[in-house]
Design a protein around this motif. Sequence first.
Motif, short mmCIF file in Angstrom:
data_model
loop_
_atom_site.label_atom_id
_atom_site.label_comp_id
_atom_site.label_asym_id
_atom_site.label_seq_id
_atom_site.Cartn_x
_atom_site.Cartn_y
_atom_site.Cartn_z
N LEU A 1 -11.30 -8.43 4.19
CA LEU A 1 -11.68 -6.87 3.90
C LEU A 1 -10.91 -5.88 4.01
O LEU A 1 -9.66 -5.94 3.70
N ASP A 2 -11.84 -5.11 3.36
CA ASP A 2 -10.60 -4.12 2.49
C ASP A 2 -10.00 -2.49 4.36
O ASP A 2 -9.47 -2.09 3.56
N VAL B 1 1.12 -0.88 -0.15
CA VAL B 1 0.29 0.29 0.41
C VAL B 1 0.86 1.49 -0.04
O VAL B 1 0.11 2.45 0.01
N GLY B 2 2.28 1.13 0.02
CA GLY B 2 3.27 2.22 0.17
C GLY B 2 3.27 2.85 1.49
O GLY B 2 3.03 2.81 2.23
N ASP B 3 4.46 4.48 0.59
CA ASP B 3 4.27 5.04 1.76
C ASP B 3 3.13 6.45 2.55
O ASP B 3 3.26 7.12 3.16
N GLU B 4 1.91 6.33 1.76
CA GLU B 4 1.24 7.29 2.22
C GLU B 4 0.28 6.59 3.20
O GLU B 4 0.23 5.52 3.73
N VAL B 5 -0.15 7.67 4.44
CA VAL B 5 -0.79 7.33 5.62
C VAL B 5 -1.86 8.16 5.04
O VAL B 5 -2.06 8.93 4.93
N ARG C 1 -9.36 1.19 -1.02
CA ARG C 1 -8.67 0.31 -1.07
C ARG C 1 -7.39 0.07 -2.08
O ARG C 1 -8.23 -0.20 -3.44
N LYS C 2 -6.43 -0.94 -2.74
CA LYS C 2 -5.38 -0.56 -3.49
C LYS C 2 -5.48 -2.25 -3.76
O LYS C 2 -5.36 -3.03 -2.63
N ARG C 3 -5.51 -2.90 -4.95
CA ARG C 3 -5.68 -4.02 -5.38
C ARG C 3 -4.44 -4.21 -5.79
O ARG C 3 -3.82 -4.10 -6.78
N LEU C 4 -3.87 -5.58 -5.44
CA LEU C 4 -2.20 -5.82 -6.62
C LEU C 4 -3.33 -6.99 -7.84
O LEU C 4 -4.21 -7.30 -8.11
N GLU D 1 -2.92 -6.41 1.38
CA GLU D 1 -3.96 -5.35 0.90
C GLU D 1 -4.86 -4.39 1.40
O GLU D 1 -5.18 -2.84 1.35
N ALA D 2 -5.13 -4.14 2.50
CA ALA D 2 -6.02 -3.61 3.52
C ALA D 2 -5.36 -2.56 3.81
O ALA D 2 -4.75 -2.30 4.20
N ASN D 3 -6.49 -1.72 4.32
CA ASN D 3 -6.59 -0.52 5.10
C ASN D 3 -6.56 -0.74 6.45
O ASN D 3 -7.35 -1.24 6.58
#
Length: 375
Positions: free
Chosen positions: A211-212, A33-37, A339-342, A259-261
């Motif tokens: 879960l998202d 999900v990267g470095d973003e918060v 949610r981002k999906r790979l 992938e979950a937040n």
Amino acid sequence: MERIEVLKWLREEEPARLEMLYCRADEARRCAVGDEVHLRGLLEISNHCVRSCAYCGLNAGRRDLARYRMSAAEIMECVREILSFGYGTVVMQSGEDYGIEAGWMAGLVRRIKSKTPLAVTLSLGERPEADLIAWKRAGADRYLLRFETSDPALYDRIHPRLAGRVSDRVVLLRRLREIGYEIGSGVMIGIPGQTFESLADDLELFRALDLDMIGVGPYLPHPATPLATAECAPEGRQVPNSEEMTYKVVALARLLCPEANIPATTALATLNTAQGRELGLSRGANVVMPNVTPAAYRRLYEIYPGKACIGETAAACQGCMAGRIRAMGRSIGVGPGGRKRLRTARRAARARDFGLRIDSASPACIPQSEIRNLQ
Ligand code: SAM
């Protein structure tokens, strides 16, 4: 990761080994999900509740608690504040309050969605399906409903049913998904009577529900609730409601559901005001939900005592969180942050890579360019 490994990690106490768990979770978070918060503005719109949850300070039996319900005008004022802070989501949470009428809420959601680019997350309890459908049609994006524990006997003990109604939050979560919501759930950690085995089952259920969003936090006893004096599981079986146990569950949730937040929760910040959120964010979490509830109401939304930031203003919370995130070298997410999906093939490879073996080498990171946002 197999259940037996999950259990082993839940019981792990060796700091050096736990550091390995946290490093892998942080790596999985960065890759998936990267470095973003992402910052979600949390608005506690009502503390009325028809439920008698044995753990919660808002439960219907509390006659000493002054009750409030925010007006649409008050909520829209807070929504404007959320926009000015640059948050991408408004989360409207309340007790299970049927004074919040379905049509009124649908109108409010429609207004927010037509006037702002915000994602709308609702967390209003176990409402009838017709209400949930109406809110989705009005534009609501996500629904949060913790199943609290996957142990049915424990759940029944802490979450009495309403007369004539079943309470099956797992079924409801599946239905919410079918209706079209992104779904969020989670558990409290260290509920009296919660065993390591049942916590491992909770983690498995996160994965099974795909879960998202996953929100977990320590159970914090409220002295005015029955659970505060309840019996624990026998020595050696009871899960502690500790900060460390919460980090373990955050890290395992990240590894099982890359992938979950996953928020670093207020309950965690309540146990460690100085560093709880940062430690959560560096052990698997990628979301924070700063409180935007007006101060006069905020102190009445006392689900447990000593809640972090209870005396702060929304602006102070915003400045504080932004500073903390930047100091960690992380960036603040822009937009709704769904949610981002790979990609599917990559997903399988990633799942294999993140399968947690203590001695295995670090997984190869999937570059951000390989991740596409399906929102
Ligand atoms: N009424 C909605 C519901 O039940 O989903 C949302 C509001 S409820 C207060 C939000 C969450 O607060 C619950 O899902 C529960 O996990 C958490 N909570 C309540 N009492 C708590 C306590 N004593 N310690 C930690 N978390 C608590």
